[in-house]
Design an enzyme around this catalytic site. Structure first.
Site, PDB file in Angstrom:
ATOM      1  N   TYR A  92       0.824  -1.218   0.000  1.00 37.19           N
ATOM      2  CA  TYR A  92       0.000   0.000   0.000  1.00 37.19           C
ATOM      3  C   TYR A  92       0.849   1.256   0.000  1.00 37.19           C
ATOM      4  CZ  TYR A  92      -4.162   2.825   1.158  1.00 37.19           C
ATOM      5  OH  TYR A  92      -5.195   3.725   1.146  1.00 37.19           O
ATOM      6  N   SER A 183       1.091  -7.961   1.500  1.00 30.85           N
ATOM      7  CA  SER A 183       0.258  -6.931   2.102  1.00 30.85           C
ATOM      8  C   SER A 183      -0.811  -6.474   1.095  1.00 30.85           C
ATOM      9  CB  SER A 183       1.128  -5.777   2.604  1.00 30.85           C
ATOM     10  OG  SER A 183       0.395  -4.942   3.456  1.00 30.85           O
ATOM     11  N   GLN A 184      -0.802  -5.191   0.678  1.00 31.58           N
ATOM     12  CA  GLN A 184      -1.722  -4.830  -0.401  1.00 31.58           C
ATOM     13  C   GLN A 184      -1.479  -5.726  -1.608  1.00 31.58           C
ATOM     14  OE1 GLN A 184      -2.922  -0.690  -2.364  1.00 31.58           O
ATOM     15  NE2 GLN A 184      -0.961  -1.398  -3.173  1.00 31.58           N
ATOM     16  N   ASP A 273       0.985 -10.601  13.438  1.00 33.41           N
ATOM     17  CA  ASP A 273       0.766  -9.460  12.539  1.00 33.41           C
ATOM     18  C   ASP A 273      -0.346  -8.582  13.112  1.00 33.41           C
ATOM     19  OD1 ASP A 273       0.296  -7.707  10.420  1.00 33.41           O
ATOM     20  OD2 ASP A 273       0.542  -9.256   8.892  1.00 33.41           O
ATOM     21  N   HIS A 302       4.144  -8.169  10.414  1.00 35.10           N
ATOM     22  CA  HIS A 302       4.042  -7.608   9.072  1.00 35.10           C
ATOM     23  C   HIS A 302       5.430  -7.137   8.648  1.00 35.10           C
ATOM     24  CE1 HIS A 302       0.891  -6.619   6.190  1.00 35.10           C
ATOM     25  NE2 HIS A 302       1.571  -5.548   5.859  1.00 35.10           N
TER      26      HIS A 302
END
Length: 319
Positions: A92, A183-184, A273, A302
């Site tokens: 992101y 992630s994203q 996370d 993360h």
């Protein structure tokens, strides 16, 4: 192991909290039809970055709502027949990054595509009334408008469109295309394989954009999800629209796209996370009906997950 979420025995059966819109399937069928009706106006330009064993290109195409989308494209020089390809998506607000981590797949004889998400840190446009970057606020973009105006709808479609473009390259074997990202990028990996079901293998790492209400209820609407809290504080401070807002977010909740996936899945999860809580990741994973497996990292959150990049390459060698 510290516990920040449900224990593993509950994670593997968790089904999610965020509401699913009643017209979810019709919404995405309409979106896919819009994408397929586009003239992508594909443009390939040789990049300034080149290496002896691969050709590197700046690739541009037109996505929904007229945005020009950018991706890096690397293909091996010495390929005499259609070969596999891998498509990558970034985290992101980031970008496709440097060329140097893309060329490893060309050394394996694979083509490699890496997309800049519209309006974030790279070169792809956000066509929502302005040129250039908009960087953040993409989860909540469109919440006060028709669901077709949700920005992540368009980004999800961009991923599927790029995968289709990759499959149509004469040098690529359309039946041997994989998708990766963290992630994203992990969320977009799942969305891409759901909206372009010909994707053969996918390796999402701690996927974002799943089970928004669970994130909210865990008081983790911060970091990457901070805009959820900001939206409520500024636009619905008494939560009178809470049900409406979370239901609308359901259109761009990857857990409800996951059952469309047909390719084989290998997903990585860090069990501590607090950015993308494990339960939200399993909400998507548990809905996948295709062949699947997960790689657990009990002491990781993360962050970089040791060995998963190597596992991903080995996994993609099976294309």
């Amino acid at each position: 192991m510290p516990l920040v979420d449900l224990p593993l025995e509950k994670l593997v059966t968790y089904e999610g909290r965020n509401p699913r819109p009643e017209d979810f399937d019709a919404y995405w069928e309409r979106a896919i039809a819009e994408m397929k009706a586009l003239d992508p106006q594909i443009e390939l330009r040789p990049s300034e970055f080149q290496v002896p064993y691969a050709e590197c290109f700046d690739l541009y195409f037109t996505g929904v709502k007229g945005a020009r989308i950018y991706a890096k494209y690397v293909r091996p020089k010495q390929s005499t027949s259609p070969h596999p390809a891998v498509v990558q998506f970034h985290g992101y607000s980031g970008s496709s990054g440097d060329w140097s981590d893309k060329i490893q797949y060309a050394a394996l004889g694979y083509s490699f595509f890496s997309m800049d998400c519209r309006g974030q840190g790279g070169l792809s446009e956000d066509a929502g009334g302005v040129k250039g970057t908009t960087l953040r606020g993409h989860i909540v973009r469109g919440l006060d408008d028709h669901p077709d105006q949700l920005l992540f709808r368009d980004i999800f479609l961009d991923t599927a469109q790029l995968a289709g473009i990759a499959m149509n390259m004469p040098e690529v074997d359309a039946e041997r295309v994989g998708v990766i990202g963290g992630s994203q990028g992990g969320a977009l990996t799942i969305a891409c394989a759901a909206l372009e079901p010909r994707v053969k293998r996918l390796a999402p790492m701690y996927p974002f954009l799943s089970d928004y209400k669970r994130v909210w209820e865990m008081d983790l609407a911060k970091d990457a999800y901070q805009e959820l809290k900001d939206f409520f504080r500024r636009h619905d401070p008494q939560h009178k629209r809470e049900d409406e807002i979370f239901t609308k977010l359901g259109y761009i909740d990857i857990q409800y796209l996951a059952d469309r996936i047909q390719g084989e899945v290998m997903m990585a999860v860090g069990l501590i996370d607090t950015v993308c809580p494990p339960s939200t990741q399993f909400a998507a994973y548990n809905k996948i009906k295709a062949k699947k497996s997960y790689e657990l990292y009990p002491d990781y959150g993360h962050e970089g997950l040791p060995g998963f990049s190597d596992k991903t390459i080995q996994f993609m060698l099976g294309l």
